[in-house]
Design an enzyme around this catalytic site. Structure first.
Site, PDB file in Angstrom:
ATOM      1  N   THR A 101      54.533  36.438  41.593  1.00  0.00           N
ATOM      2  CA  THR A 101      53.912  36.243  40.279  1.00  0.00           C
ATOM      3  C   THR A 101      54.844  35.538  39.310  1.00  0.00           C
ATOM      4  O   THR A 101      54.399  34.792  38.434  1.00  0.00           O
ATOM      5  CB  THR A 101      53.499  37.617  39.706  1.00  0.00           C
ATOM      6  OG1 THR A 101      52.481  38.143  40.537  1.00  0.00           O
ATOM      7  CG2 THR A 101      52.981  37.514  38.294  1.00  0.00           C
ATOM      8  N   TYR A 117      45.017  34.544  38.846  1.00  0.00           N
ATOM      9  CA  TYR A 117      46.119  33.601  38.926  1.00  0.00           C
ATOM     10  C   TYR A 117      46.542  33.517  40.380  1.00  0.00           C
ATOM     11  O   TYR A 117      46.198  34.362  41.200  1.00  0.00           O
ATOM     12  CB  TYR A 117      47.291  34.038  38.042  1.00  0.00           C
ATOM     13  CG  TYR A 117      48.018  35.251  38.528  1.00  0.00           C
ATOM     14  CD1 TYR A 117      47.568  36.538  38.209  1.00  0.00           C
ATOM     15  CD2 TYR A 117      49.139  35.132  39.328  1.00  0.00           C
ATOM     16  CE1 TYR A 117      48.219  37.655  38.670  1.00  0.00           C
ATOM     17  CE2 TYR A 117      49.809  36.251  39.795  1.00  0.00           C
ATOM     18  CZ  TYR A 117      49.346  37.512  39.464  1.00  0.00           C
ATOM     19  OH  TYR A 117      50.002  38.614  39.933  1.00  0.00           O
ATOM     20  N   SER A 132      54.278  37.908  47.755  1.00  0.00           N
ATOM     21  CA  SER A 132      55.111  38.746  48.635  1.00  0.00           C
ATOM     22  C   SER A 132      54.285  39.642  49.544  1.00  0.00           C
ATOM     23  O   SER A 132      54.828  40.282  50.438  1.00  0.00           O
ATOM     24  CB  SER A 132      56.122  39.552  47.834  1.00  0.00           C
ATOM     25  OG  SER A 132      55.508  40.596  47.133  1.00  0.00           O
ATOM     26  N   GLN A 133      52.950  39.670  49.341  1.00  0.00           N
ATOM     27  CA  GLN A 133      52.104  40.339  50.345  1.00  0.00           C
ATOM     28  C   GLN A 133      52.189  39.606  51.685  1.00  0.00           C
ATOM     29  O   GLN A 133      51.898  40.175  52.736  1.00  0.00           O
ATOM     30  CB  GLN A 133      50.635  40.440  49.867  1.00  0.00           C
ATOM     31  CG  GLN A 133      49.903  39.125  49.694  1.00  0.00           C
ATOM     32  CD  GLN A 133      50.234  38.420  48.365  1.00  0.00           C
ATOM     33  OE1 GLN A 133      51.055  38.888  47.596  1.00  0.00           O
ATOM     34  NE2 GLN A 133      49.574  37.297  48.103  1.00  0.00           N
ATOM     35  N   THR A 139      56.552  41.055  43.373  1.00  0.00           N
ATOM     36  CA  THR A 139      56.943  42.460  43.188  1.00  0.00           C
ATOM     37  C   THR A 139      56.360  43.396  44.246  1.00  0.00           C
ATOM     38  O   THR A 139      56.858  44.503  44.432  1.00  0.00           O
ATOM     39  CB  THR A 139      56.521  42.973  41.791  1.00  0.00           C
ATOM     40  OG1 THR A 139      55.106  42.822  41.664  1.00  0.00           O
ATOM     41  CG2 THR A 139      57.238  42.224  40.692  1.00  0.00           C
ATOM     42  N   ASP A 140      55.295  42.959  44.935  1.00  0.00           N
ATOM     43  CA  ASP A 140      54.615  43.890  45.858  1.00  0.00           C
ATOM     44  C   ASP A 140      55.528  44.402  46.964  1.00  0.00           C
ATOM     45  O   ASP A 140      55.455  45.569  47.342  1.00  0.00           O
ATOM     46  CB  ASP A 140      53.400  43.205  46.498  1.00  0.00           C
ATOM     47  CG  ASP A 140      52.260  42.976  45.505  1.00  0.00           C
ATOM     48  OD1 ASP A 140      52.364  43.477  44.368  1.00  0.00           O
ATOM     49  OD2 ASP A 140      51.290  42.305  45.875  1.00  0.00           O
ATOM     50  N   LYS A 167      57.999  50.378  43.608  1.00  0.00           N
ATOM     51  CA  LYS A 167      56.957  49.990  42.655  1.00  0.00           C
ATOM     52  C   LYS A 167      56.023  51.178  42.447  1.00  0.00           C
ATOM     53  O   LYS A 167      55.561  51.770  43.430  1.00  0.00           O
ATOM     54  CB  LYS A 167      56.186  48.782  43.203  1.00  0.00           C
ATOM     55  CG  LYS A 167      55.214  48.157  42.196  1.00  0.00           C
ATOM     56  CD  LYS A 167      54.627  46.850  42.718  1.00  0.00           C
ATOM     57  CE  LYS A 167      53.793  46.181  41.630  1.00  0.00           C
ATOM     58  NZ  LYS A 167      53.254  44.882  42.066  1.00  0.00           N
ATOM     59  N   GLU A 212      59.813  71.859  57.960  1.00  0.00           N
ATOM     60  CA  GLU A 212      58.436  72.205  58.334  1.00  0.00           C
ATOM     61  C   GLU A 212      58.098  71.714  59.731  1.00  0.00           C
ATOM     62  O   GLU A 212      57.210  72.240  60.398  1.00  0.00           O
ATOM     63  CB  GLU A 212      57.471  71.539  57.346  1.00  0.00           C
ATOM     64  CG  GLU A 212      56.922  72.467  56.294  1.00  0.00           C
ATOM     65  CD  GLU A 212      55.780  71.807  55.548  1.00  0.00           C
ATOM     66  OE1 GLU A 212      54.653  71.816  56.073  1.00  0.00           O
ATOM     67  OE2 GLU A 212      56.020  71.281  54.454  1.00  0.00           O
TER      68      GLU A 212
HETATM   69  N1  GLU Z   1      50.973  39.995  45.124  1.00  0.00           N
HETATM   70  C1  GLU Z   1      51.866  39.063  44.519  1.00  0.00           C
HETATM   71  C2  GLU Z   1      53.286  39.167  45.048  1.00  0.00           C
HETATM   72  O1  GLU Z   1      53.798  40.212  45.344  1.00  0.00           O
HETATM   73  C3  GLU Z   1      51.875  39.226  43.075  1.00  0.00           C
HETATM   74  C4  GLU Z   1      52.567  40.467  42.610  1.00  0.00           C
HETATM   75  C5  GLU Z   1      53.815  40.158  41.859  1.00  0.00           C
HETATM   76  O2  GLU Z   1      54.576  39.284  42.205  1.00  0.00           O
HETATM   77  O3  GLU Z   1      54.034  40.856  40.872  1.00  0.00           O
HETATM   78  O4  GLU Z   1      53.918  38.139  45.159  1.00  0.00           O
END
Ligand code: GLU
Length: 388
Positions: free
Chosen positions: A73, A86, A119-120, A152-153, A225, A343
């Site tokens: 992002t 986006y 990043s997915q 961020t993912d 996250k 456990e």
């Molecule tokens: N899903 C995208 C990624 O991880 C957008 C999420 C982000 O970067 O905050 O690249």
């Protein structure tokens, strides 16, 4: 980290707090702490409160920082046809740097585009390319720190991977943003500035790979996250943040670790397949069987509570473990330790406990263990235990 390690960290923090309060200790930068300057450690070798965060590099000029861009992002741009939509991974490394006024006063930057993906879609090939490039840059001695821009993912997984295969004491700082470059109040430029400040700070040395977003600095092993959309999404649920960044300084609130874990050689891609099995009520062993039928060499349980799951699933996991598959129990809870033999009887099942590593990071460690031929349950457990 194990509970003992966490306790040691807290003990070190307490000692650090006493040292700061009494003003009689030396800061990680090596200079004595003036008794009139309580508070967290500021960036720079022994600099006092209020001094600039950036310091000279080994060559005596501004620190040299390489920015390696992978997308996310932070490089995202709005879709013309949508109010909220986006596309991640549009802007280049140079575009990102140009969007940060005054960054040339903090460090001398170079920019490289490693990938430009959300990043997915992060994968072994990009991890290996990134790790090899970072090791090369450090070996050549041409940079004082590296910043990686990333979605961020899955930023926590890439940070954890790099932390285990980059052995320099120079900092690697991963940074992303929650709002695309074209959004109102885009957070990318400020986050990138923070990341460059951290990578340029002598007090960041010896801390391995870190993640910075929203003025907050985290270690690769604990960061996660926690919110789908908020700019304040990253937390370190077991240890708390490493520190904070403001326009003037990098403030570490945790000491440099006395001893860091060992590192693996950078593996070649693709890494061995390791799947995560997510536990829930009324669960069957089908996901375990499915993963094995696709050739999984390792399985990580995202267990309920203390890494537990239904009996048929435990039976299937134990059968897999006894056939040579690496099986590690972690937890879907989000914080706290998955405790060995509490456990769940790991000794009897042939499984290992992830301690404080979440399922996504446990998966990365099992991939690295498998890639290095470490599959014996006792050795696997030792790697998790001595590491975290
Ligand atoms: N899903 C995208 C990624 O991880 C957008 C999420 C982000 O970067 O905050 O690249």
């Amino acid at each position: 980290m194990r509970s003992r390690t966490v306790l040691l960290r807290f003990a070190a923090l307490l000692v650090g707090a006493v040292v700061v309060l009494t003003g009689c200790g030396a800061r990680p930068g090596g200079a004595a702490t003036p008794s009139s300057a309580p508070g967290p450690v500021r960036a720079g070798a022994g600099v006092g409160v209020g001094k600039p965060a950036h310091a000279a590099s080994d060559s005596g000029s501004l620190p040299r920082i390489a920015v390696l861009a992978t997308g996310g992002t932070i490089a995202g741009k709005a879709n013309a046809n949508s109010a909220v939509g986006y596309t991640a991974g549009q802007a280049t490394a140079e575009d990102l740097i140009k969007a940060v006024p005054g960054i040339d006063k903090v460090a001398t930057l170079s920019a490289e585009q490693i990938a430009n993906i959300g990043s997915q879609d992060m994968n072994d090939q990009v991890w290996v390319k990134l790790a090899n490039r970072i090791n090369e840059l450090f070996a050549e001695g041409k940079v004082d720190g590296v910043v990686v821009t990333h979605g961020t993912d899955t930023i926590e997984e890439t940070a954890f991977f790099l932390d285990n295969v980059v052995s320099s004491d120079r900092p690697v700082v991963l940074v992303g943003s929650m709002r695309p470059a074209t959004a109102l109040s885009a957070d990318g430029p400020a986050n990138l500035r923070s990341a460059v400040q951290v990578a340029a700070a002598p007090s960041a040395r010896g801390r391995g790979t870190m993640v910075v977003l929203n003025d907050t600095l985290h270690s690769a092993d604990d960061v996660t996250k926690t919110n789908t959309t908020s700019v304040q999404t990253f937390k370190s649920p077991n240890t708390g943040p490493l520190g904070y960044v403001d326009a003037a300084a990098v403030n570490f609130v945790q000491p440099v670790p006395q001893r860091r874990h060992s590192h693996f050689p950078v593996p070649s891609a693709p890494l061995p397949r390791v799947d995560i099995v997510y536990s829930h009520s009324n669960m069957t062993a089908d996901p375990v069987k499915e993963a094995l039928s696709h050739g999984a060499k390792g399985l990580v349980l995202a267990g309920v509570g203390d890494g537990n799951t239904a009996k048929p699933v435990l039976d299937a996991l134990s059968k897999a473990a006894k056939s040579g598959v690496v099986v590690v129990r972690s937890s879907r809870v989000g914080s706290g330790e998955t405790v060995r033999n509490a456990e769940v009887d790991d000794d009897r099942l042939g499984t290992s406990a992830a301690h404080f590593l979440n399922p996504a990071k446990s998966r990365v460690l099992v991939q690295l263990l498998q890639a290095n031929g470490i599959t014996d349950p006792a050795k696997v457990q030792e790697e998790f235990t001595t590491r975290y």
